[in-house]
Design a protein around this motif. Structure first.
Motif, mmCIF file in Angstrom:
data_model
loop_
_atom_site.group_PDB
_atom_site.id
_atom_site.type_symbol
_atom_site.label_atom_id
_atom_site.label_comp_id
_atom_site.label_asym_id
_atom_site.label_seq_id
_atom_site.Cartn_x
_atom_site.Cartn_y
_atom_site.Cartn_z
ATOM 1 N N ARG A 1 -2.500 0.480 -9.288
ATOM 2 C CA ARG A 1 -3.606 0.282 -8.357
ATOM 3 C C ARG A 1 -3.662 1.414 -7.346
ATOM 4 N NH1 ARG A 1 -2.327 -1.785 -3.531
ATOM 5 N NH2 ARG A 1 -0.180 -2.399 -3.130
ATOM 6 N N GLN A 2 -4.772 1.458 -6.618
ATOM 7 C CA GLN A 2 -5.016 2.487 -5.614
ATOM 8 C C GLN A 2 -4.844 3.887 -6.204
ATOM 9 O OE1 GLN A 2 -2.945 1.843 -1.916
ATOM 10 N NE2 GLN A 2 -3.888 -0.143 -1.580
ATOM 11 N N VAL B 1 -11.179 0.196 -1.707
ATOM 12 C CA VAL B 1 -10.167 0.840 -0.877
ATOM 13 C C VAL B 1 -10.385 2.345 -0.949
ATOM 14 C CG1 VAL B 1 -8.427 -0.962 -1.172
ATOM 15 C CG2 VAL B 1 -8.529 0.916 -2.801
ATOM 16 N N GLY C 1 0.816 -1.209 0.000
ATOM 17 C CA GLY C 1 0.000 0.000 0.000
ATOM 18 C C GLY C 1 0.840 1.245 0.000
ATOM 19 N N THR D 1 -11.213 5.553 -5.946
ATOM 20 C CA THR D 1 -9.921 4.884 -5.876
ATOM 21 C C THR D 1 -10.040 3.535 -6.573
ATOM 22 O OG1 THR D 1 -9.413 5.972 -3.789
ATOM 23 C CG2 THR D 1 -8.126 4.031 -4.339
#
Length: 262
Positions: free
Chosen positions: A146-147, A191, A118, A198
């Motif tokens: 991602r994120q 998330v 993360g 997101t």
């Protein structure tokens, strides 16, 4: 009018009324982002010569902190935007800086990738798996980011890849959201605050001009360490430093006026 006064009015008139719906239904706070742009707050950290307010990280952190009390999703969008703009201010072109200052351009971060952890883990920003292959004046970027906050909603992404030719480091790119073959799934990832959009962004590959590189080939590592991480961590800390979220009913609505010097 100072940016603090402008922010207070944006929060009461544009952010608070839609905050409950944003959280409950997961809708991207487009109205709030538009208000931040129209009043000059998206361009808070852009140099005055391009029409921005010419302010820095302390002021951006204050904006994020106060916004987080009203709408966590909007604050998350601002964290990504201000961090990306910090890089664009140093390495981006005049046109995009002017667009940000005018409130017509929202930027975000596309730095994390599958299997790298993360955003709280610094290592995942320092060794991207994204490949970059140049053919003439065009570069093909292939990755699964991602994120990504404001995925499908931002106008551009600060994107990381392996260097084109340098032996070490990483390279950074300004990738337009409208670039062909850039794909955002219809359903956001589970998330981030509800409404922050997101999600994963796929490039298989996405083609960008070679001039889209921000900084030197391989020089992105230093930019991440000196700019991205300090801004991102400071803004994230600010978002969690102002206490519990305020309900929309706790704020009295007033008209929003344009940002002007103090």
């Amino acid at each position: 009018m100072s940016y603090r006064t402008t922010l207070a009015e944006v929060l009461t008139r544009a952010v608070a009324p839609c905050a409950e719906l944003t959280g409950a239904e997961g809708r991207f706070p487009r109205g709030a982002v538009t208000a931040f742009g129209a009043t000059g707050l998206l361009g808070l950290t852009v140099a005055t010569e391009f029409g921005g307010a010419g302010l820095g990280l302390p002021e951006a952190a204050e904006v994020v902190a106060r916004t987080a009390r009203v709408c966590p999703a909007t604050a998350t969008v601002l964290q990504a935007h201000y961090t990306a703009v910090a890089v664009i201010e140093s390495y981006g072109g005049a046109w995009v800086r002017g667009e940000i200052a005018a409130g017509r351009h929202l930027s975000s971060l596309a730095l994390a990738e599958d299997g790298t952890g993360g955003y709280g883990e610094e290592a995942q920003l320092l060794a991207p798996r994204c490949t970059a292959v140049r053919s003439g004046g065009v570069v093909a970027l292939r990755a699964r980011k991602r994120q990504v906050v404001a995925a499908g909603e931002a106008d551009s992404y600060l994107w990381s890849s392996r260097p084109l030719g340098a032996r070490d480091g990483l390279s950074l790119w300004g990738v337009p959201a409208h670039a062909p073959d850039l794909f955002v799934p219809a359903r956001p990832d589970a998330v981030g605050p509800s409404g922050s959009a997101t999600s994963t962004v796929l490039a298989d590959p996405v083609l960008v001009p070679a001039e889209a590189m921000l900084g030197e080939d391989g020089g992105g590592l230093d930019i991440v360490l000196r700019t991205v991480l300090p801004w991102l961590l400071e803004l994230r800390a600010a978002a969690g430093a102002e206490g519990p979220r305020l309900a929309a009913a706790d704020v009295v609505c007033r008209p929003v006026e344009s940002l002007a010097p103090s």
